[in-house]
Design an enzyme around this catalytic site. Sequence first.
Site, PDB file in Angstrom:
ATOM      1  N   TYR A  75      -1.555  -0.369  10.498  1.00 25.51           N
ATOM      2  CA  TYR A  75      -1.806  -0.737   9.100  1.00 25.51           C
ATOM      3  C   TYR A  75      -0.632  -0.320   8.226  1.00 25.51           C
ATOM      4  CZ  TYR A  75      -3.575  -0.845   4.380  1.00 25.51           C
ATOM      5  OH  TYR A  75      -3.694  -1.090   3.034  1.00 25.51           O
ATOM      6  N   SER A 114       0.856  -1.187   0.000  1.00 30.52           N
ATOM      7  CA  SER A 114       0.000   0.000   0.000  1.00 30.52           C
ATOM      8  C   SER A 114       0.886   1.229   0.000  1.00 30.52           C
ATOM      9  CB  SER A 114      -0.888   0.012   1.241  1.00 30.52           C
ATOM     10  OG  SER A 114      -1.546   1.256   1.383  1.00 30.52           O
TER      11      SER A 114
END
Length: 252
Positions: A152, A139
């Site tokens: 995250y 990501s």
Amino acid sequence: MTPTVFITGATSGFGQACARRFAAAGWSLVLTGRRAERLHALADELGTQARVLPLVLDVRDRAAMEQAIGQLPPAFSTLRGLINNAGLALGTAPAAQCSLDDWDTMVDTNIKGLLYSTRLLLPRLIAHGAGAGIVNLGSIAGNWPYPGSHVYGASKAFVRQFSLNLRCDLQGTGVRVTNLEPGLCESEFSQVRFAGDQARYDALYAGARAIQPEDIAETIFWILNQPAHININSLELMPVSQSWSNFAVERA
């Protein structure tokens, strides 16, 4: 020989779109997911186009992963591709306010689950040799910090470094490794992160022309179909509507 791809988290979002894209190209599929009804419905849908083996699995369950992968039928035993897609973000609260249970779930899924599938399937990818490849779903959160990203983003930074380290260990095997780093994508991922808050989901994507799961699937298909001597080390992509903001400055 028909190529085979192993896709984790195939019951929604990127994983589901990848399953459809690779099935349309005639690849054999090993699909994993926790939601049995969704997984078997997808297998039935794609079974007219390709050989499909659905495995109802939680990637966090090491024993279940070991058993299922150890018992792969011969027709699915040699892999050309592994798409480590299973992953999630939970919540957007600041670190001091968030749930430790959510942190555990993100670490167990985004890091440990990816480790289990990778280690257990590496011998099968190496057996294929030249042209085989692993695509790990990272990501932009692994590259760029933002409030509420804490675990995250850190988990995706792990995925980035692990992918680079794998490249070193796999030198000479012909197996390629890519860390794919999407930005704003519209999928069930955000519904999970927002705990089903549809209003927040709609507001996030309103007018943004976000990346779609089919865009990611097409990109992954391109990566795994590059000539065998080409490795895409990492690939960061965003919608045109998304860019970077200024550094935050606290003022007295």
